[in-house]
Enzyme design. Sequence first.
Site, PDB file in Angstrom:
ATOM      1  N   GLY A   1      35.041  36.012  46.885  1.00  0.00           N
ATOM      2  CA  GLY A   1      34.404  37.036  46.060  1.00  0.00           C
ATOM      3  C   GLY A   1      35.457  37.913  45.414  1.00  0.00           C
ATOM      4  O   GLY A   1      36.604  37.500  45.245  1.00  0.00           O
ATOM      5  N   SER A   2      35.080  39.150  45.117  1.00  0.00           N
ATOM      6  CA  SER A   2      36.006  40.032  44.403  1.00  0.00           C
ATOM      7  C   SER A   2      37.102  40.545  45.340  1.00  0.00           C
ATOM      8  O   SER A   2      36.926  40.606  46.556  1.00  0.00           O
ATOM      9  CB  SER A   2      35.244  41.211  43.823  1.00  0.00           C
ATOM     10  OG  SER A   2      34.845  42.071  44.869  1.00  0.00           O
ATOM     11  N   SER A   3      38.231  40.916  44.762  1.00  0.00           N
ATOM     12  CA  SER A   3      39.335  41.467  45.550  1.00  0.00           C
ATOM     13  C   SER A   3      38.893  42.746  46.255  1.00  0.00           C
ATOM     14  O   SER A   3      39.291  43.017  47.386  1.00  0.00           O
ATOM     15  CB  SER A   3      40.535  41.764  44.646  1.00  0.00           C
ATOM     16  OG  SER A   3      41.107  40.563  44.185  1.00  0.00           O
ATOM     17  N   LYS A   4      38.050  43.522  45.594  1.00  0.00           N
ATOM     18  CA  LYS A   4      37.628  44.804  46.161  1.00  0.00           C
ATOM     19  C   LYS A   4      36.824  44.597  47.445  1.00  0.00           C
ATOM     20  O   LYS A   4      37.142  45.168  48.490  1.00  0.00           O
ATOM     21  CB  LYS A   4      36.774  45.558  45.122  1.00  0.00           C
ATOM     22  CG  LYS A   4      36.745  47.059  45.300  1.00  0.00           C
ATOM     23  CD  LYS A   4      35.843  47.702  44.264  1.00  0.00           C
ATOM     24  CE  LYS A   4      34.634  48.345  44.941  1.00  0.00           C
ATOM     25  NZ  LYS A   4      33.525  48.603  44.008  1.00  0.00           N
ATOM     26  N   VAL A   5      35.793  43.784  47.344  1.00  0.00           N
ATOM     27  CA  VAL A   5      34.979  43.535  48.534  1.00  0.00           C
ATOM     28  C   VAL A   5      35.811  42.800  49.590  1.00  0.00           C
ATOM     29  O   VAL A   5      35.713  43.075  50.783  1.00  0.00           O
ATOM     30  CB  VAL A   5      33.712  42.727  48.168  1.00  0.00           C
ATOM     31  CG1 VAL A   5      32.902  42.427  49.431  1.00  0.00           C
ATOM     32  CG2 VAL A   5      32.863  43.486  47.164  1.00  0.00           C
ATOM     33  N   GLY A   6      36.649  41.900  49.134  1.00  0.00           N
ATOM     34  CA  GLY A   6      37.479  41.131  50.058  1.00  0.00           C
ATOM     35  C   GLY A   6      38.327  42.025  50.938  1.00  0.00           C
ATOM     36  O   GLY A   6      38.472  41.803  52.141  1.00  0.00           O
TER      37      GLY A   6
ATOM     38  N   GLU B   1      39.466  34.136  49.466  1.00  0.00           N
ATOM     39  CA  GLU B   1      39.645  33.568  48.124  1.00  0.00           C
ATOM     40  C   GLU B   1      39.067  34.589  47.165  1.00  0.00           C
ATOM     41  O   GLU B   1      37.867  34.627  46.919  1.00  0.00           O
ATOM     42  CB  GLU B   1      38.911  32.230  47.980  1.00  0.00           C
ATOM     43  CG  GLU B   1      39.351  31.160  48.959  1.00  0.00           C
ATOM     44  CD  GLU B   1      40.772  30.652  48.723  1.00  0.00           C
ATOM     45  OE1 GLU B   1      41.334  30.927  47.649  1.00  0.00           O
ATOM     46  OE2 GLU B   1      41.307  30.000  49.632  1.00  0.00           O
TER      47      GLU B   1
END
Lengths: 470, 470, 470, 470
Positions: free
Chosen positions: C224-229, C246
């Site tokens: 998913g997104s870098s932020k949520v990751g 990823e």
Amino acid sequence: MGGFGRKAYEFLSELGLGPRNPGCFVIAEVMEASIEDYEEGLRACANAAKIWMQIPAPKRGEIVRQIGEALRTKLYYLGRLVSLEMGKILPEGIGEVQEIIDMCDYAVGLSRQLNGSIIPSERPNHMMLEVWNPLGIVGVITAFNFPCAVLGWNACIALVCGNCVVWKGAPTTPLITIAMTEIVAQVLEKNNLPAAIFTSFCGGAEIGEAIARDTRIPLVSFTGSSKVGLLVQQNVHKRFGKCLLELSGNNAIIVMDDADIQLAVRSVLFAAVGTAGQRCTTCRRLLLHESVYQTVVDQLIQVYKQVNIGDPLEKGTLLGPLHTPISKENFVKGIEVIKAQGGKILVGGSVIDSEGNFVQPTIVEIAPSAQVVKEELFGPVLYVMKFQTLNEAIEINNSVPQGLSSSIFTRKPEIIFKWIGPHGSDCGIVNVNIPTNGAEIGGAFGGEKATGGGREAGSDSWKQYMRRST
Amino acid sequence: MGGFGRKAYEFLSELGLGPRNPGCFVIAEVMEASIEDYEEGLRACANAAKIWMQIPAPKRGEIVRQIGEALRTKLYYLGRLVSLEMGKILPEGIGEVQEIIDMCDYAVGLSRQLNGSIIPSERPNHMMLEVWNPLGIVGVITAFNFPCAVLGWNACIALVCGNCVVWKGAPTTPLITIAMTEIVAQVLEKNNLPAAIFTSFCGGAEIGEAIARDTRIPLVSFTGSSKVGLLVQQNVHKRFGKCLLELSGNNAIIVMDDADIQLAVRSVLFAAVGTAGQRCTTCRRLLLHESVYQTVVDQLIQVYKQVNIGDPLEKGTLLGPLHTPISKENFVKGIEVIKAQGGKILVGGSVIDSEGNFVQPTIVEIAPSAQVVKEELFGPVLYVMKFQTLNEAIEINNSVPQGLSSSIFTRKPEIIFKWIGPHGSDCGIVNVNIPTNGAEIGGAFGGEKATGGGREAGSDSWKQYMRRST
Amino acid sequence: MGGFGRKAYEFLSELGLGPRNPGCFVIAEVMEASIEDYEEGLRACANAAKIWMQIPAPKRGEIVRQIGEALRTKLYYLGRLVSLEMGKILPEGIGEVQEIIDMCDYAVGLSRQLNGSIIPSERPNHMMLEVWNPLGIVGVITAFNFPCAVLGWNACIALVCGNCVVWKGAPTTPLITIAMTEIVAQVLEKNNLPAAIFTSFCGGAEIGEAIARDTRIPLVSFTGSSKVGLLVQQNVHKRFGKCLLELSGNNAIIVMDDADIQLAVRSVLFAAVGTAGQRCTTCRRLLLHESVYQTVVDQLIQVYKQVNIGDPLEKGTLLGPLHTPISKENFVKGIEVIKAQGGKILVGGSVIDSEGNFVQPTIVEIAPSAQVVKEELFGPVLYVMKFQTLNEAIEINNSVPQGLSSSIFTRKPEIIFKWIGPHGSDCGIVNVNIPTNGAEIGGAFGGEKATGGGREAGSDSWKQYMRRST
Amino acid sequence: MGGFGRKAYEFLSELGLGPRNPGCFVIAEVMEASIEDYEEGLRACANAAKIWMQIPAPKRGEIVRQIGEALRTKLYYLGRLVSLEMGKILPEGIGEVQEIIDMCDYAVGLSRQLNGSIIPSERPNHMMLEVWNPLGIVGVITAFNFPCAVLGWNACIALVCGNCVVWKGAPTTPLITIAMTEIVAQVLEKNNLPAAIFTSFCGGAEIGEAIARDTRIPLVSFTGSSKVGLLVQQNVHKRFGKCLLELSGNNAIIVMDDADIQLAVRSVLFAAVGTAGQRCTTCRRLLLHESVYQTVVDQLIQVYKQVNIGDPLEKGTLLGPLHTPISKENFVKGIEVIKAQGGKILVGGSVIDSEGNFVQPTIVEIAPSAQVVKEELFGPVLYVMKFQTLNEAIEINNSVPQGLSSSIFTRKPEIIFKWIGPHGSDCGIVNVNIPTNGAEIGGAFGGEKATGGGREAGSDSWKQYMRRST
């Protein structure tokens, strides 16, 4: 096959086999291939090789996957045919076909893992690559006792590695050769590929020699006797080809004083009597610690007397016939030699008066030093011997020219580690608390010394089917 | 070091250490690095990185080989310094330096084996390459208890992989930091390479945090407490860097009813008392089968009473002082908590009235459920517990947050295989018939769970020090 | 899905989907899982884990093979469902399902190759073993853009490694989640295994957070997104779990002056417009050598004008709708920001007035330094930039926080070797003469920097799904 | 050596060589070993084998490290001796000794990486182990042209693998054999190990045959002519031993129309003239694209005319003498055959009238079909040929029986990938833009076809020196 008359073999038509087949006898008639046939077949194969090696490995894997699926749908029929033509009991026949199917599945994964290496170079701005390329054509010569599985070990790997396969099956199992070839050909053709990628011949020594001498075949995988293997090897090496040999075994099981006796007895029974003692991994020598000698021998004699002998297709049969009348003759001669060299028959020792090539499962008490013990008698004959120390047992185990399989039954870690270490068994397969037979495809199969040194199936065996460019 | 006064430290000059060193105290005076020093050092290091990663890996291996040789010539002096500054006994000090030397030798071979892969592609005429490239700079933060070896595991691998190293040693072992740095710098300079390839700082939390937050350092290897490790990890991850953590251990030895008791007792003694219980692999928990409980406890109490406590440089000493007065205080507080939670002191339990930070080697009988057992008390305190079945023992072993090392003493193969299998120990290091300490560099060192999950030294640990391009 | 009304979805019943499904909307109604559902599901899964990890790996491989076969028979229907629910064109939908099938085949082979190592020990009569054991449960959180394939990469490997899988699909693709789960469950049950071995949830952030915080799940794979990751990672690490991330890509294609322009233009088109620019490997930045800049841009504008936009299930469509109305809004906002930061729209730039979430494929001329270029705009927007030297191009390529994929088009070996070397692309995927998308399962998939550092699918990725005991 | 008279060889005493040595002539007198000596030596070696294989591999690595150190201190003297006795120029002599030293360093790392595998079993609660055990004794038969390096490749690996080494050096380089043996013996004895771990003989065919036929030597590594190699192989196989053959090379360099001509010319010069054309990797055939044919030939003739011929110990010499008067005779005969088969001498072609065995560096224009081109003429003779297409060039490259090394000079990636792929060079070493010589120890060294198929030095070559137990 073991001499059964013609029964109702309707299932053969399920495998595309008719009453007359290009190459066969007994069950159906087969015409053997001539040298002209060979030359024609090989020319087609060499042409097919140019196409096949260009196809990306994962795509080759997909073809092998389809071959596996095709075999899966015919599993029962093929198993029945193996049983009928070779003489082994039905579960063994089916098990053998299952093993090719497993090899196909394994090879599919492998088709994405034929990895070369990128090695750091000592030169600035340079890389060293280690690339694996196909050989072109791999010759596979198999024996009657595993008419399917051994082909599978070799062909599945050879094919995903980008090689065409030239197969010569045993002259006494032509129907299996034909049925297998038919199935593979159908898959290839469905994918618009030349069937010659997988070329097979029914034939004898003449075809075998042609393969050994053929410079178009960089690798020959041979399974059979040490004697013939040595000849094949010489012919192949003379032309600077490579060999993969799986030759004779003369496999021992050692039972230590602390072993689980019941487990050991059951394991010995199946390892010595299974496939009528005609496996390369058959247990032929049983080394017993003196303290358990009598117990194990007594129990074995008991279970040997209860072995169900008969039609291999029948449920409940444990021991089918030997493969041919010649096998039966060899058994008779072998028993004579044994007696002449001081062997004492504890149970069995005779042929069975019947239509097929049946013989009694046999146990012989004999000295480890007897010459006959060093040789491979291809039948259900087990030599028992006594030892006092582990070192003595290992020495006896290693005292034969062959080096395929070996097992020990014990509960002590220190014995296990000695057994699998530098001063332990000198065989390629070194088992603990399981019998000498029963290799798994994930490991490398093969043996040392007179067994030939080759390795097939799993692990890094695939590297033998390719050439390395550094 | 453990509070010794100034003796005759002439050997220090052999290591290039003078009375005043940029960064130190107690033995000699050291000035800690400031943030400005850090910034300057890192800028030099980043410049050096451009040069170093261009040098062919086997040439980098040659430099590391020379570092190993340089350390070998100073082995005794460095070992003495470790012993003096950290407080561990001399053989342990020398052993630690030997471990970096071994790592250097190992890394030389590795420099020709940083292999990428060539993977078959499903596209015609394509190849998939998996290339390993250097990261650039690797930060290494080490702890006082292994001021040399842990640096060696990280730096040797990092260097052959083409990375520069930024090292922060423990604030209480600055002389070792300086001596090591000096030796490496000399080798680099002799080869006309910038010394900044190996940059080190004497300093505390401020420098550690700077490393954790520095985007120029793609990988930070941290050894220390789980608490600090978690913080470092957060800081590194926030900037999308990578971490290699070697955090707390809480290692158990299990003694089964069939164990070699004498071997077990001797192993427990060294694993629990060695380095004054200040190793990450120190045995802190001893799980005894009820049938051998009393025997083992009695024997242990006896040997504990005979432990030779004293000057770590003296021959025959087994137990030196704790590292600092704070360590001593923590011991005292720990014993109080133990008692409060129902622990019964079987032997030891007190500090020793002396100049140094000496404490008694201590055995405590306590329930596995006590909270204090879940924590790592960094000193020579051993908790003993009783169990009835293997399953129960494994459950206790796995019941702590940490997951570094664990051992079992038994003679039964079935127990061994359960122990190392999916339902066995959940630690990174799973030993059989050897104590919890004593890892070898050929294997991967590291632990699961709160221990952090990193792996250092051997096996494929090197991959963590590189980035993969597919 | 992209806003189509209800058509004749009879094929859904082929996948076992009825008009009401536990957990869906738009196409069919789905009820999302509550935290209570989660707890219940996880408890079943944890129980199933005890059984699953005891099954021999090759047998687990056989189950995964059967899953592959089951998917193969439903390939067309599943592909249609992916297309319908996600919005990507049908060949892409089918391709995605084919990728799980390939992963199943690959994992079957892997199930016999999860090899540990036997490492020589420096102690006499000792061996060092490196055994790989299952983790227990692997959590898999996937995104809407690859609702099938990413699950496949993770689940196939996790399962043969002996782990149960807990899957949370995207909240906007629940039917795929349900259909997949149904198929796997049937295979498991046919083999008398608990369906909870593969547990899935339709749900949103609440379920995702529960997975991240759950100590029963040692590994969480998040796409998913870098932020949520980053958030997921923090939650997982706090409890000493492991993460496989990823995250965002911001992938560039570099076209050198000697490139095959036609090949480059075609590659850029598919890489930038395919899946409506909603792949993690979508080409978002196009770096053109000044000498070919105008030619490439002109040709691209031409082909962009001819892109067939429409119903993704229709033959000939190249560009379907964006996934949701929110995606469409983000596109509109993105274009505004682009303009505000000096971007010049060369073609496209508007939404399409229609029922679905259709937008125009867009090319923007912009400076590499613009802030918006550093971010991932999830739609068919391509930034073009000019460079003069290879070094400059590599610098621009590496100047964004993300590090997933990158490509260069050139014919010169020295450029290729620089590109894949230490001073080249800093991405996890480094292509030559093929676009940024199109990874193969045999290689390790994943990226560096803000992309998260994880590796999935092939090579040695499987090691992340197991724990190592030395 | 090449016929120099006795000069002042004082440096020999540095290597422990006196005026009379057990086995030599020309420079010093050496007594050759008799069959009785052989038998005695081998008995000692077989006894030493029992001790050596019990020593932990990392400890064996430490011994090999010490051997490397001992050689390093004598590097210059040994290099001088190689130059003097073999006739190659001093930098080549020193380079050869350096290569053994590098092999020692490499082998030290390897001693911790002789890894077996733990393979998942399909049986519950079973594991498959693949353990590597020493063979016992490895026979190494080397040739005069690399009296040191080839021993190094074999012995370093064989020793860390746990094997004793029986070495037969060339009968014309006995002093090197003695000096090397002395150095190794000293290291072994310093470590209280029997010197017989490394047993060597000065002798001829009789000793070679004894090794080939000796059942106590499971592996024989032979370097020499294809003809003798075939004989050795037959003898070894007859007793079911294994062979590692490095036989004749007939190596081609291909220069494409886009090649860097200057680089190519310089590379060809060194590859064809270095070691007086007596390397197995010497470039013997030069295939030139018709468009660059004349340019390359003209430039080569020019540089050939400037080659500095003379005393190999002198600075600036590029071409020393041939090894023996017989080599000189063979050169003369070879030139006659060349002329008889239509070869045209472009430069050189004569012997040089002098005390030593000097001959002119020679270039011959000849058709690829000439019979003499298929054979290995061991001297500085280069055949040049013209081609029109890449396919034609590859065909010529592959048209000889030998398959050791090959190079291409080009700038086009598509040519490079074809060259290293399945339809490219059929050699074991496939270079790009570097000459045919100059292998690195990190890669596997060896060739296909008549070159024998063995692989030495790096990569997984070590597996050939061990036996695998599954």
